[in-house]
Design a protein around this motif. Structure first.
Motif, mmCIF file in Angstrom:
data_model
loop_
_atom_site.group_PDB
_atom_site.id
_atom_site.type_symbol
_atom_site.label_atom_id
_atom_site.label_comp_id
_atom_site.label_asym_id
_atom_site.label_seq_id
_atom_site.Cartn_x
_atom_site.Cartn_y
_atom_site.Cartn_z
ATOM 1 N N VAL A 1 19.886 25.107 -2.807
ATOM 2 C CA VAL A 1 20.152 25.389 -1.397
ATOM 3 C C VAL A 1 18.995 24.809 -0.593
ATOM 4 O O VAL A 1 17.869 24.733 -1.078
ATOM 5 N N VAL A 2 19.293 24.403 0.638
ATOM 6 C CA VAL A 2 18.276 23.832 1.523
ATOM 7 C C VAL A 2 18.006 24.806 2.662
ATOM 8 O O VAL A 2 18.936 25.318 3.290
ATOM 9 N N HIS A 3 16.725 25.063 2.913
ATOM 10 C CA HIS A 3 16.331 25.876 4.051
ATOM 11 C C HIS A 3 15.288 25.129 4.870
ATOM 12 O O HIS A 3 14.451 24.411 4.328
ATOM 13 N N GLN A 4 15.362 25.318 6.164
ATOM 14 C CA GLN A 4 14.411 24.722 7.083
ATOM 15 C C GLN A 4 13.061 25.392 6.952
ATOM 16 O O GLN A 4 12.953 26.606 6.822
ATOM 17 N N GLU A 5 11.985 24.597 7.013
ATOM 18 C CA GLU A 5 10.637 25.145 6.850
ATOM 19 C C GLU A 5 10.302 26.140 7.961
ATOM 20 O O GLU A 5 9.751 27.211 7.700
ATOM 21 N N GLY A 6 10.629 25.795 9.208
ATOM 22 C CA GLY A 6 10.334 26.702 10.311
ATOM 23 C C GLY A 6 11.086 28.015 10.194
ATOM 24 O O GLY A 6 10.537 29.097 10.446
ATOM 25 N N LEU A 7 12.348 27.934 9.796
ATOM 26 C CA LEU A 7 13.158 29.132 9.622
ATOM 27 C C LEU A 7 12.613 29.992 8.488
ATOM 28 O O LEU A 7 12.494 31.216 8.610
ATOM 29 N N ALA A 8 12.238 29.343 7.384
ATOM 30 C CA ALA A 8 11.687 30.081 6.253
ATOM 31 C C ALA A 8 10.378 30.765 6.639
ATOM 32 O O ALA A 8 10.085 31.872 6.170
ATOM 33 N N ALA A 9 9.588 30.128 7.501
ATOM 34 C CA ALA A 9 8.309 30.712 7.916
ATOM 35 C C ALA A 9 8.515 32.028 8.651
ATOM 36 O O ALA A 9 7.717 32.969 8.504
ATOM 37 N N VAL A 10 9.570 32.119 9.457
ATOM 38 C CA VAL A 10 9.861 33.363 10.166
ATOM 39 C C VAL A 10 10.132 34.483 9.163
ATOM 40 O O VAL A 10 9.590 35.590 9.272
ATOM 41 N N PHE A 11 10.960 34.201 8.169
ATOM 42 C CA PHE A 11 11.258 35.209 7.152
ATOM 43 C C PHE A 11 10.030 35.522 6.311
ATOM 44 O O PHE A 11 9.833 36.658 5.872
ATOM 45 N N GLY A 12 9.193 34.520 6.087
ATOM 46 C CA GLY A 12 7.999 34.733 5.278
ATOM 47 C C GLY A 12 7.022 35.697 5.909
ATOM 48 O O GLY A 12 6.233 36.341 5.205
ATOM 49 N N ASN A 13 7.054 35.823 7.229
ATOM 50 C CA ASN A 13 6.159 36.758 7.914
ATOM 51 C C ASN A 13 6.883 37.978 8.459
ATOM 52 O O ASN A 13 6.315 38.745 9.248
ATOM 53 N N GLY A 14 8.137 38.153 8.083
ATOM 54 C CA GLY A 14 8.873 39.343 8.487
ATOM 55 C C GLY A 14 9.219 39.388 9.954
ATOM 56 O O GLY A 14 9.340 40.471 10.542
ATOM 57 N N LEU A 15 9.395 38.211 10.577
ATOM 58 C CA LEU A 15 9.731 38.152 11.994
ATOM 59 C C LEU A 15 11.195 37.756 12.166
ATOM 60 O O LEU A 15 11.877 37.392 11.213
ATOM 61 N N SER A 16 11.677 37.810 13.399
ATOM 62 C CA SER A 16 13.016 37.309 13.694
ATOM 63 C C SER A 16 12.987 36.272 14.808
ATOM 64 O O SER A 16 13.817 35.379 14.852
ATOM 65 N N THR A 17 12.017 36.407 15.716
ATOM 66 C CA THR A 17 11.873 35.466 16.825
ATOM 67 C C THR A 17 10.416 35.031 16.913
ATOM 68 O O THR A 17 9.517 35.877 16.936
ATOM 69 N N ALA A 18 10.187 33.726 16.946
ATOM 70 C CA ALA A 18 8.810 33.221 17.019
ATOM 71 C C ALA A 18 8.836 31.737 17.338
ATOM 72 O O ALA A 18 9.846 31.053 17.142
ATOM 73 N N CYS A 19 7.705 31.250 17.841
ATOM 74 C CA CYS A 19 7.478 29.812 17.965
ATOM 75 C C CYS A 19 6.616 29.409 16.779
ATOM 76 O O CYS A 19 5.446 29.801 16.689
#
Length: 591
Positions: A266-284
């Motif tokens: 499966v392919v995931h976007q790095e920016g999207l994965a970073a949000v999940f990696g820090n337990g966030l839902s909205t971020a820049c």
């Protein structure tokens, strides 16, 4: 569902992630490991191959590099003075006037501090060990990735080249490849350069793919101990930077499924994965890597494609700027240091940058040991006082200081040829599920690769921004167009990547972004959130979490489907990308 209500997160990852390999490739390093691991392996993304060609190039892509022009040099000096004014340190010409005599630099052969910062890198052993031993090809003897070794296994293509009664190693990987002496008959290749496949007339696509496959296969066998015979029991999660184009993503999927023999991927976007990696839902998300810095906004677990910005500089440019500033101030020893043609110098400068550079007001000096690596000779040690150590990191905000153009991205002309290689179904129309909106399919045709329909992954090469980091962050957030979301994003900036570890970078980003916001915008607060874990590994960890939580596996591609049908699955199943379905980077669409 009762299980999900009672299970603790660590147990869930252990149960469902034991057969997930998370791969996060970058221009300089690749982060790879099994999902239950706390941190991944972080290995230089390179390979050195034995060569007997003449003339010999130490680096496969060294012909792409250029020299600093007079105009660039003047722009660099101007940027230095601007930064000096902000940091309240002397201007460049003032420094030169006050230092008419070279600073005292002493050779430190007997200098043996306790700190590991001063341990010299050792040249790699390029010869086979005793042929009668268990096929070991030698080990790394320096500080770095412990046990860095190369073994000949089926599929790695390692070969033996005789030199008298000794045999050269056919392939050398990782940090050890960076420590090969320029006098040895090897050519170093980096498959990715500035966020794209490193394809040029000197480094063809097929060789790039073969090198990437060899590096990944070696890591799986040597580091993760997953032989070819067991690969069908594992799945791959590819966490890919936003810089990659659609064809590059397709080729990496082929490497994972066809060549490395994973059962699914499966392919995931790095920016999207970073949000999940820090337990966030909205971020820049601001990803500051070794060669590329990218910005993208995420809202409620969904990436916003029109907010993506790519800046062609990163940590290696800061290291190169560190060398320039020290030479300008006459603090660097009179030795031949060139990180563009001698990779071991790159290792040394990166370590000096990570140890001593930071962003703070006032003069920032430090006593350090600089090592010189002359061809094949033991490393020389030189104790010196480095100065203006807070200037190079400020190049993030004033990129003309870094002169990234001397290490340009690979030429992109090869990309246009791909449209002629597509199948006959290129212009076919196809039906879609009635519950999917029209906006997802505008201009899409079956034959295109995955991420064709979105501006961020368009069929044309992406344009890199020629602005500083603060302007890129501000422009990205303001492009969302909604004041409520803009305010939330300005207070939810997340710095990831190795450069995010730089001392003082968080308050510097907050201050510079606040100053970059136009006065007519009703925004007066900027906040950078502290990372919960090492910023270098946040996207990898997010990829592991996404892989574990994806119970339905609707986005997964299976090996047999990919090999036999590519992006065309059976008679009615088409593979397409969607940014907008359950925060997945890719999904199946049932027609």
């Amino acid at each position: 569902m009762d299980y999900l209500k009672t299970v603790i997160p660590s147990q869930l990852v252990a149960d469902r992630g034991s057969n997930l390999v998370v791969i996060n490739p970058g221009s300089a390093n690749i982060r790879i490991g099994l999902a239950p691991q706390d941190i991944p392996l972080n290995i230089p993304h390179c390979i050195a191959r034995y060569t007997n060609q003449r003339p010999k190039f130490n680096l496969q892509d060294q012909m792409l590099n250029s020299q600093v022009t007079t105009a660039q040099h003047m722009e660099r000096e101007k940027a230095y003075d601007t930064i000096a004014s902000l940091l309240k340190i002397p201007f460049l010409d003032e420094e030169v006037a006050n230092n008419s005599f070279p600073r005292k630099i002493g050779r430190a052969d007997g200098y043996n501090p306790q700190s590991g910062k001063s341990v010299a890198f050792q040249w790699a052993n390029v010869y086979e060990q005793d042929a009668g031993s268990s096929l070991a090809l030698g080990t790394s003897r320096s500080k770095g990735i412990t046990g860095e070794s190369v073994e000949m296994h089926e599929g790695t293509g390692a070969e033996e080249i005789c030199s008298g009664n000794r045999k050269f190693r056919g392939h050398i990987f990782g940090e050890e490849a960076l420590r090969i002496s320029p006098t040895e008959p090897y050519c170093l290749s980096r498959p990715i350069r500035r966020g794209h496949f490193n394809i040029s007339q000197h480094y063809p696509l097929q060789q790039v793919l073969e090198d990437m496959h060899a590096i990944w296969d070696w890591i799986l066998i040597e580091k993760l101990h997953i032989p070819h015979s067991e690969r069908n029991m594992y799945s791959a999660v590819l966490v890919l930077p936003e810089t990659f184009d659609n064809r590059e993503i397709k080729e990496m999927l082929s490497i994972a499924l066809r060549d490395l023999r994973f059962s699914s991927a499966v392919v995931h976007q790095e920016g999207l994965a970073a949000v999940f990696g820090n337990g966030l839902s909205t971020a820049c998300i601001v990803n500051m890597g070794a060669q590329v810095t990218s910005v993208i906004c995420i809202e409620d677990g969904v990436a916003l494609p029109n907010t993506e910005k790519t800046l062609p500089f990163g940590g290696e440019d800061i290291s190169r700027c560190l060398l320039w500033t020290q030479r300008h101030h006459q603090t660097w020893p009179q030795v031949r240091t060139d990180m563009l043609t001698k990779p071991i110098d790159l290792l040394m400068l990166n370590r000096l940058k990570e140890s001593y550079c930071g962003i703070k007001e006032g003069e920032l000096d430090a006593v350090a040991v600089v090592h010189s690596y002359e061809d094949g000779m033991p490393a020389g040690s030189h104790k010196t006082r480095l100065t203006a150590l807070n200037v190079p990191p400020m190049g993030l905000f004033y990129p003309t200081l870094l002169v990234p153009d001397i290490y340009p991205p690979p030429p992109r002309s090869w990309f246009h040829d791909y449209e002629n290689m597509l199948e006959d179904t290129l212009h076919m129309e196809y039906s879609r599920r009635p519950d999917m909106s029209d906006g997802l399919f505008s201009g899409i045709s079956v034959g295109y690769p995955m991420w064709e329909s979105y501006p961020i992954f368009s069929s044309k090469p992406k344009k890199e921004e020629k602005v500083g980091l603060a302007e890129a962050i501000t422009s990205s957030i303001l492009s969302t167009g909604r004041i409520d979301l803009q305010r939330k994003l300005f207070c939810s900036i997340q710095l990831i990547g190795g450069v995010a570890l730089t001392a003082g970078v968080i308050p510097a980003v907050e201050e510079r972004v606040l100053h970059a916001i136009p006065s007519n915008e009703a925004i007066d607060t900027v906040e950078v959130l502290q990372s919960r874990t090492n910023p270098t590994f946040v996207p990898w960890k997010g990829g592991a979490i996404l892989g574990v939580l994806d119970f339905g596996r609707d986005a997964w591609i299976y090996r047999e489907d990919w090999i036999h049908n590519g992006i065309h699955f059976r008679s009615g199943r088409k593979y397409k990308d969607s940014y907008y379905v359950q925060a997945q980077a890719t999904c199946y669409i049932n027609s």
